[in-house]
Design a protein around this motif. Structure first.
Motif, PDB file in Angstrom:
ATOM      1  N   THR A   1       0.849  -1.202   0.000  1.00  0.00           N
ATOM      2  CA  THR A   1       0.000   0.000   0.000  1.00  0.00           C
ATOM      3  C   THR A   1       0.879   1.245   0.000  1.00  0.00           C
ATOM      4  O   THR A   1       0.649   2.179  -0.773  1.00  0.00           O
ATOM      5  CB  THR A   1      -0.939   0.015   1.214  1.00  0.00           C
ATOM      6  N   LEU A   2       1.891   1.252   0.855  1.00  0.00           N
ATOM      7  CA  LEU A   2       2.813   2.382   0.897  1.00  0.00           C
ATOM      8  C   LEU A   2       3.532   2.525  -0.444  1.00  0.00           C
ATOM      9  O   LEU A   2       3.646   3.629  -0.978  1.00  0.00           O
ATOM     10  CB  LEU A   2       3.819   2.212   2.033  1.00  0.00           C
TER      11      LEU A   2
ATOM     12  N   THR B   1       1.612  10.301  -4.570  1.00  0.00           N
ATOM     13  CA  THR B   1       1.001  10.875  -3.366  1.00  0.00           C
ATOM     14  C   THR B   1       1.986  11.857  -2.730  1.00  0.00           C
ATOM     15  O   THR B   1       3.171  11.541  -2.595  1.00  0.00           O
ATOM     16  CB  THR B   1       0.645   9.766  -2.362  1.00  0.00           C
ATOM     17  N   PRO B   2       1.545  13.043  -2.357  1.00  0.00           N
ATOM     18  CA  PRO B   2       2.468  14.037  -1.805  1.00  0.00           C
ATOM     19  C   PRO B   2       3.137  13.576  -0.504  1.00  0.00           C
ATOM     20  O   PRO B   2       2.508  12.938   0.333  1.00  0.00           O
ATOM     21  CB  PRO B   2       1.577  15.251  -1.527  1.00  0.00           C
TER      22      PRO B   2
ATOM     23  N   ARG C   1      -5.207   7.779  10.547  1.00  0.00           N
ATOM     24  CA  ARG C   1      -5.320   9.170  10.135  1.00  0.00           C
ATOM     25  C   ARG C   1      -6.248   9.952  11.048  1.00  0.00           C
ATOM     26  O   ARG C   1      -5.998  11.121  11.349  1.00  0.00           O
ATOM     27  CB  ARG C   1      -5.817   9.235   8.694  1.00  0.00           C
ATOM     28  N   ASP C   2      -7.313   9.333  11.528  1.00  0.00           N
ATOM     29  CA  ASP C   2      -8.238  10.016  12.435  1.00  0.00           C
ATOM     30  C   ASP C   2      -7.572  10.385  13.751  1.00  0.00           C
ATOM     31  O   ASP C   2      -7.907  11.399  14.345  1.00  0.00           O
ATOM     32  CB  ASP C   2      -9.465   9.152  12.698  1.00  0.00           C
ATOM     33  N   ALA C   3      -6.620   9.571  14.212  1.00  0.00           N
ATOM     34  CA  ALA C   3      -5.924   9.866  15.468  1.00  0.00           C
ATOM     35  C   ALA C   3      -5.133  11.153  15.344  1.00  0.00           C
ATOM     36  O   ALA C   3      -5.042  11.931  16.284  1.00  0.00           O
ATOM     37  CB  ALA C   3      -5.004   8.713  15.859  1.00  0.00           C
ATOM     38  N   GLU C   4      -4.561  11.398  14.172  1.00  0.00           N
ATOM     39  CA  GLU C   4      -3.811  12.625  13.956  1.00  0.00           C
ATOM     40  C   GLU C   4      -4.734  13.831  14.068  1.00  0.00           C
ATOM     41  O   GLU C   4      -4.419  14.810  14.730  1.00  0.00           O
ATOM     42  CB  GLU C   4      -3.146  12.608  12.584  1.00  0.00           C
ATOM     43  N   ARG C   5      -5.889  13.754  13.456  1.00  0.00           N
ATOM     44  CA  ARG C   5      -6.846  14.869  13.522  1.00  0.00           C
ATOM     45  C   ARG C   5      -7.319  15.092  14.953  1.00  0.00           C
ATOM     46  O   ARG C   5      -7.443  16.210  15.402  1.00  0.00           O
ATOM     47  CB  ARG C   5      -8.032  14.588  12.615  1.00  0.00           C
TER      48      ARG C   5
ATOM     49  N   GLU D   1       5.835  12.505   6.123  1.00  0.00           N
ATOM     50  CA  GLU D   1       4.574  11.822   6.356  1.00  0.00           C
ATOM     51  C   GLU D   1       3.921  11.603   5.005  1.00  0.00           C
ATOM     52  O   GLU D   1       3.965  12.479   4.138  1.00  0.00           O
ATOM     53  CB  GLU D   1       3.646  12.656   7.241  1.00  0.00           C
ATOM     54  N   VAL D   2       3.332  10.427   4.827  1.00  0.00           N
ATOM     55  CA  VAL D   2       2.596  10.093   3.617  1.00  0.00           C
ATOM     56  C   VAL D   2       1.213   9.642   4.064  1.00  0.00           C
ATOM     57  O   VAL D   2       1.102   8.706   4.856  1.00  0.00           O
ATOM     58  CB  VAL D   2       3.297   8.981   2.814  1.00  0.00           C
ATOM     59  N   GLU D   3       0.181  10.319   3.593  1.00  0.00           N
ATOM     60  CA  GLU D   3      -1.175  10.007   4.030  1.00  0.00           C
ATOM     61  C   GLU D   3      -1.890   9.115   3.025  1.00  0.00           C
ATOM     62  O   GLU D   3      -1.809   9.342   1.818  1.00  0.00           O
ATOM     63  CB  GLU D   3      -1.979  11.294   4.208  1.00  0.00           C
ATOM     64  N   SER D   4      -2.560   8.105   3.561  1.00  0.00           N
ATOM     65  CA  SER D   4      -3.452   7.288   2.740  1.00  0.00           C
ATOM     66  C   SER D   4      -4.859   7.612   3.203  1.00  0.00           C
ATOM     67  O   SER D   4      -5.065   8.502   4.023  1.00  0.00           O
ATOM     68  CB  SER D   4      -3.145   5.799   2.918  1.00  0.00           C
ATOM     69  N   GLY D   5      -5.831   6.852   2.735  1.00  0.00           N
ATOM     70  CA  GLY D   5      -7.206   7.097   3.152  1.00  0.00           C
ATOM     71  C   GLY D   5      -7.413   6.927   4.644  1.00  0.00           C
ATOM     72  O   GLY D   5      -8.142   7.676   5.269  1.00  0.00           O
ATOM     73  N   SER D   6      -6.737   5.952   5.247  1.00  0.00           N
ATOM     74  CA  SER D   6      -6.987   5.650   6.654  1.00  0.00           C
ATOM     75  C   SER D   6      -5.744   5.711   7.533  1.00  0.00           C
ATOM     76  O   SER D   6      -5.864   5.697   8.752  1.00  0.00           O
ATOM     77  CB  SER D   6      -7.612   4.259   6.777  1.00  0.00           C
TER      78      SER D   6
END
Length: 83
Positions: free
Chosen positions: A23-24, A32-33, A72-76, A45-50
């Protein structure tokens, strides 16, 4: 953006987590940026959907070292709690 997306590269998971490194790899190869770590040169950091992946790209080999991942939700949530 690091040169990783421009040639073959190896992904090493330094913690041997049950991570889907494919996936990475797909994220990196698709352009992906990378979000640079302002405190550490060559770390991103590389963000995926989750997930968010924290990586280091070797300036010598271009290989990617997977150092950490988190939902990703934990970061928010952390950012909202700090505000």
């Amino acid at each position: 953006m690091p040169a990783t997306t421009q040639r073959e590269f190896k992904i090493e998971d330094l913690r041997s987590r049950p991570t889907d490194t494919e996936t990475l790899r797909n994220l990196l190869e698709s352009g992906t940026p990378f979000i640079p770590d302002p405190k550490r040169n060559g770390f991103y950091e590389v963000e995926s959907g989750s997930l968010v992946y924290y990586i280091h790209v070797s300036p010598v080999t271009g290989n990617v070292f997977l150092l950490a991942e988190w939902p990703r939700d934990a970061e928010r949530s952390g950012k909202n709690q700090a505000a």
